[in-house]
Design a protein around this motif. Structure first.
Motif, short mmCIF file in Angstrom:
data_model
loop_
_atom_site.label_atom_id
_atom_site.label_comp_id
_atom_site.label_asym_id
_atom_site.label_seq_id
_atom_site.Cartn_x
_atom_site.Cartn_y
_atom_site.Cartn_z
N GLN A 1 0.85 -1.36 -0.07
CA GLN A 1 0.02 -0.11 -0.06
C GLN A 1 0.78 1.27 -0.01
O GLN A 1 0.60 2.26 -0.72
N ILE A 2 1.91 1.33 0.79
CA ILE A 2 2.85 2.40 0.82
C ILE A 2 3.44 2.77 -0.42
O ILE A 2 3.50 3.90 -1.05
N VAL A 3 3.96 1.63 -1.09
CA VAL A 3 4.48 1.73 -2.39
C VAL A 3 3.54 2.22 -3.47
O VAL A 3 3.86 2.82 -4.34
N ALA A 4 2.23 1.78 -3.40
CA ALA A 4 1.22 2.21 -4.33
C ALA A 4 0.85 3.75 -3.87
O ALA A 4 0.82 4.41 -5.10
N VAL A 5 1.09 4.03 -2.99
CA VAL A 5 1.09 5.53 -2.62
C VAL A 5 2.08 6.40 -3.32
O VAL A 5 1.79 7.64 -3.85
N PHE A 6 3.10 5.98 -3.03
CA PHE A 6 4.42 6.52 -3.98
C PHE A 6 4.28 6.53 -5.38
O PHE A 6 4.52 7.75 -5.99
N ASN A 7 3.94 5.41 -5.84
CA ASN A 7 3.73 5.54 -7.31
C ASN A 7 2.53 6.15 -7.63
O ASN A 7 2.79 7.07 -8.89
N ALA A 8 1.27 6.47 -7.06
CA ALA A 8 0.47 7.29 -7.44
C ALA A 8 1.01 8.92 -7.30
O ALA A 8 0.41 9.64 -8.12
N SER A 9 1.72 9.12 -6.22
CA SER A 9 2.26 10.70 -5.95
C SER A 9 3.12 10.95 -7.36
O SER A 9 3.37 12.16 -7.29
N THR A 10 3.91 9.84 -7.84
CA THR A 10 4.75 10.35 -8.83
C THR A 10 4.21 10.49 -10.32
O THR A 10 5.09 10.82 -11.25
N GLN B 1 1.84 12.37 -13.06
CA GLN B 1 1.97 13.65 -13.54
C GLN B 1 1.07 14.57 -12.88
O GLN B 1 1.33 16.02 -12.75
N LYS B 2 -0.20 14.00 -12.66
CA LYS B 2 -1.39 15.02 -11.97
C LYS B 2 -0.82 15.47 -10.54
O LYS B 2 -1.04 16.67 -10.29
N ALA B 3 -0.20 14.65 -9.87
CA ALA B 3 0.30 15.02 -8.54
C ALA B 3 1.82 15.61 -8.52
O ALA B 3 1.97 16.57 -7.75
#
Length: 561
Positions: free
Chosen positions: A266-275, A277-279
């Protein structure tokens, strides 16, 4: 500074003698010292410092020389008591004395006064002045006290080392009591108790090793061994419970590890989502750098945890495959393990009891044997005569064997001599034939005969040689010497007829030994070599597998004819 003394301040500050000395690099400047009844003047700084002897161990006494003639013991004590507590002053009639201080460091302060000029009051009389010379003195009391201190320190060091060794030494085993019926009864009760079993079993082992078991105490020891055997089931049950606890702990660890791994995912998924372009565009440069570092660190940790979990699952799969490879009877035995274990323990107990009875019977048999030996000792001289007769018979048999071997050797020698004679005869015949050939060739050349006449002469000579060889072979293969050789030839020919590809001499010898144990491989080989028309030797195999084989060739001559 004075020679032999380290450059330290010998006076304690505040006692009124001298101010603290300057550093070692600067020359020491001594000042005038005023006392109530005298004055001390320092020596000329340009003069060399006064010399001192080597300091004795534990020195507390100083020698003071150069005192004024009118100096009293009170004046000396007034001057030197500022260095420390004085225990004794021994003044001589001459101008010197010995002063003993309470501590060793006070001697250094007194040595500092060496070289000073002492003047009593304001008098200028020669008897009221003198130059002090202070030096180390060797006193028996000082050396004795120093030795006592050294011995005390050595005792303290030995005591400290002993305490350290006692602390590091493993605890000694408890004392084991001597065997008696009362102690054996108490030990039997302790063996039944689970809490005292480990202590009691060591005592039982030491008694058995000491040799306390005898006919009288055998039953008592057997009961104690039986009670010790009863604890095997308890230990197996404890082992099974510990294994179950270990399996449960493994399962809990695996579940906790899977939960940790899901949270890492889950933590890795959060980091991937934050990388994405939208965020990612809304973060600053420093924030992006930190997020990238955190993402890489969390991915490394997640991979390590997943590898650990996969290793645990792999081990479980290997254990499951080992269980599947086991046969079905073993599975049934696992199901009924408790019942079968009980039967096995009962059978073991019965086996132990029977074994003890068997040992008792063996002891009785040994006693009976000893009694019989005592009876048979009187008949030993008869058995000795029988042994002598038996030895004589064996010696006669050995002599007969030696005679037969000598006969065989003589026969072989005669055969060798015959072979040598035949060889010499053939060589002489060959020489004669060669000379005849030379003569015939010369005649042909002189008379001018044709080439065909020469060939006919060569053919005749070859035929003569072959005939001579056949005659030699017939001489060698003259009739058999005994019925035994004829019997051996018949057996060997039938054996080789059954083996069309031949057999080596070792195989033949092993077969013939079943019929005649005294026959040797050399005898068989010599017999086969004597009959070349019946037996022939061939090489088979290649390289390391190359071997000699004998074949039966008697029927080949019949086929060709």
């Amino acid at each position: 500074m004075m020679t032999g003394i380290t450059p330290i301040n010998p006076m304690i500050p505040g006692l009124g003698l001298v101010p603290p000395p300057p550093p070692t690099e600067v020359a020491v400047v001594k000042e005038i010292i005023h006392c109530k009844s005298c004055t001390l003047f320092p020596q000329n700084p340009n003069l060399p410092p006064p010399s001192t002897r080597e300091r004795p161990p534990g020195c507390k006494t100083v020698f003071v020389g150069g005192l004024p003639e009118n100096a009293t013991e009170e004046i000396i004590q007034e001057v030197f008591e500022q260095c420390g507590d004085i225990t004794a002053i021994r003044k001589s009639k001459k101008n010197f004395c010995h002063i003993r201080f309470a501590e060793e460091f006070m001697v250094d302060k007194a040595i500092y006064l060496s070289g000073y000029r002492m003047r009593l009051g304001s008098s200028t009389d020669k008897k009221d002045s003198g130059r002090l010379h202070v030096d180390f003195a060797q006193a028996r009391d000082d050396f004795y006290e120093w030795e006592c201190k050294q011995r005390m320190r050595a005792r303290e060091e030995r005591h400290r080392r002993k305490l350290e060794e006692d602390r590091l030494r493993p605890p000694s085993p408890p004392a084991i009591m001597h065997y008696s019926e009362h102690e054996a009864a108490l030990l039997a009760e302790k063996l039944k108790d689970d809490s005292k079993f480990s202590e009691a079993i060591t005592v039982l082992l030491s008694w058995i090793e000491r040799g306390e078991v005898n006919r009288r105490s055998a039953n008592q020891f057997y009961s104690m061994v039986q009670s010790a055997n009863s604890h095997v089931r308890r230990l197996m049950n404890e082992k099974a419970t510990h294994e179950q606890e270990m399996e449960e702990a493994k399962e809990n660890f695996k579940n906790a590890l899977t939960g940790i791994l899901t949270q890492f995912e889950q933590i890795v998924a959060v980091f991937n989502a934050s990388t994405r372009q939208k965020a990612w565009d809304h973060f600053s440069k420093a924030q992006r750098k930190n997020i990238d570092i955190w993402r890489k660190h969390s991915e490394e940790l997640r991979n390590a945890q997943s590898e650990q979990l996969m290793g645990i699952r792999r081990e479980e799969e290997m254990e499951m495959s080992d269980d599947e490879n086991c046969d079905s009877p073993t599975k049934k035995m696992r199901v009924d393990e408790s019942a079968l274990a009980a039967q096995a323990y009962a059978l073991k107990e019965e086996n132990d009891s029977l074994r003890w009875q068997l040992d008792a019977y063996r002891n009785e048999v040994e006693l009976l044997k000893q009694e019989k030996e005592q009876l048979f000792r009187t008949e030993d001289h008869l058995t000795k005569d029988q042994q002598l007769q038996f030895l004589q018979q064996t010696m006669q048999g050995m002599q007969q064997q030696l005679l037969t071997i000598q006969e065989e050797l003589n026969n072989k020698k005669s055969e060798l001599e015959q072979a040598k004679e035949e060889q010499s005869h053939t060589q002489a015949l060959l020489k004669v034939l060669q000379e005849q050939l030379k003569g015939t060739k010369e005649l042909v050349e002189t008379n001018g005969h044709s080439h065909e006449d020469a060939n006919e002469i060569n053919v005749l000579t070859v035929a003569l040689v072959n005939q001579d060889r056949e005659n030699n072979i017939e001489k060698r293969t003259q009739g058999l010497k005994s019925e035994k050789e004829a019997l051996l030839i018949g057996i060997i020919s039938t054996f080789l007829h059954v083996h069309p590809f031949g057999a080596n001499i070792e195989y033949l010898w092993s077969y013939m030994q079943q019929l005649d144990s005294k026959i040797s491989a050399n005898e068989i080989e010599m017999l086969l070599m004597r009959l070349p028309r019946m037996f022939k030797q061939e090489f088979t195999g290649v390289g390391a597998t190359l071997e000699k084989r004998w074949k039966l060739c008697a029927f080949e001559g019949i086929k060709t004819t």
